[in-house]
Scaffold this motif. Sequence first.
Motif, short mmCIF file in Angstrom:
data_model
loop_
_atom_site.label_atom_id
_atom_site.label_comp_id
_atom_site.label_asym_id
_atom_site.label_seq_id
_atom_site.Cartn_x
_atom_site.Cartn_y
_atom_site.Cartn_z
N TYR A 118 -54.05 21.30 38.88
CA TYR A 118 -54.29 19.96 39.43
C TYR A 118 -55.18 19.99 40.67
O TYR A 118 -55.90 19.04 40.95
CB TYR A 118 -52.96 19.26 39.73
N SER A 119 -55.13 21.10 41.42
CA SER A 119 -56.02 21.21 42.58
C SER A 119 -57.47 21.43 42.13
O SER A 119 -58.41 20.94 42.76
CB SER A 119 -55.58 22.35 43.51
N LEU A 120 -57.65 22.15 41.02
CA LEU A 120 -58.98 22.36 40.47
C LEU A 120 -59.50 21.11 39.76
O LEU A 120 -60.69 20.79 39.82
CB LEU A 120 -58.97 23.52 39.46
N PHE A 121 -58.59 20.41 39.09
CA PHE A 121 -58.96 19.24 38.28
C PHE A 121 -58.13 18.03 38.72
O PHE A 121 -57.18 17.64 38.01
CB PHE A 121 -58.73 19.51 36.80
N PRO A 122 -58.45 17.41 39.86
CA PRO A 122 -57.68 16.25 40.33
C PRO A 122 -57.61 15.12 39.31
O PRO A 122 -56.63 14.37 39.25
CB PRO A 122 -58.43 15.81 41.59
N ARG A 123 -58.65 15.00 38.49
CA ARG A 123 -58.68 13.94 37.48
C ARG A 123 -57.54 14.10 36.48
O ARG A 123 -57.00 13.12 35.97
CB ARG A 123 -60.03 13.93 36.77
N LEU A 124 -57.18 15.33 36.18
CA LEU A 124 -56.06 15.56 35.25
C LEU A 124 -54.74 15.11 35.86
O LEU A 124 -53.86 14.59 35.17
CB LEU A 124 -55.98 17.04 34.86
N LYS A 125 -54.60 15.31 37.16
CA LYS A 125 -53.37 14.87 37.84
C LYS A 125 -53.23 13.36 37.77
O LYS A 125 -52.14 12.82 37.61
CB LYS A 125 -53.38 15.34 39.30
N GLU A 126 -54.37 12.65 37.85
CA GLU A 126 -54.36 11.19 37.77
C GLU A 126 -53.97 10.72 36.37
O GLU A 126 -53.49 9.59 36.20
CB GLU A 126 -55.75 10.63 38.10
N ARG A 127 -54.16 11.58 35.37
CA ARG A 127 -53.93 11.20 33.98
C ARG A 127 -52.79 12.01 33.34
O ARG A 127 -52.75 12.18 32.13
CB ARG A 127 -55.23 11.38 33.18
N THR A 128 -51.89 12.48 34.14
CA THR A 128 -50.87 13.42 33.68
C THR A 128 -50.04 12.89 32.52
O THR A 128 -49.63 13.64 31.63
CB THR A 128 -49.97 13.86 34.85
N LYS A 129 -49.79 11.55 32.48
CA LYS A 129 -48.97 10.97 31.41
C LYS A 129 -49.81 10.37 30.28
O LYS A 129 -49.28 9.82 29.32
CB LYS A 129 -48.06 9.88 31.99
#
Length: 235
Positions: A118-129
Amino acid sequence: MLKISGLNVFYGHIHALKGISMEIKQGEIVSLIGSNGAGKSTTLGSIAGLVPSQSGSITFLGKDITNIPPHSIVKLGTSLSPEGREVFPALTVQENLRLGAYIKKDKAKISESFERVYSLFPRLKERTKQTAGTLSGGEQQMLAIGRALMSEPQLLMLDEPSLGLAPNLVLMIFELIESINRQGTTILLIEQNASMALSISHRAYVLETGSISMAGNSKDLADDPRVKKAYLGIR
């Protein structure tokens, strides 16, 4: 770290890899370039244990991994982000990433892997669900790489990470590859965009119809007239 010696792979009567030999040292980014059908994906598949070889050897960290099961190779410290991303479209981003850590049992270690991705790809953290099938092509590529990183591999293999992406996303993906390498992960990169691959890699091999035709420092290969003509579109 990784050494391939005299590797031969056949698909029926087709001789896909013709006695290739190559080596990857710890901490490097090594590019494997060549035209479609040259055997690049077959090489990665052989390393990952997905494509059986008929002769030759593959050693990783001093251990012979030739034709051992893929899950055993992952446990030793390798991971593959496949061509075409191959995310699980009906699963969420979080579920896709969790599958990448299937060899881990320690919940704290799994949490650390999530934090790194998630630190490398913040966009994935925003779309986790969000389900993976609803992500853009660039986001799916981030997810495929992130999933491959969840097992904390020492060697990360990337098969065509820029395929089908817009130019601005290609730049972002290559910057992320460099960032992953700076964090200590060795990378073997297959890439149709030879210019970009040679610009970020330390060394490179040129694969032509199943044989290694050239090898050396990436900058030297980028300056070679044969490579310029065949792969960089420079006459």
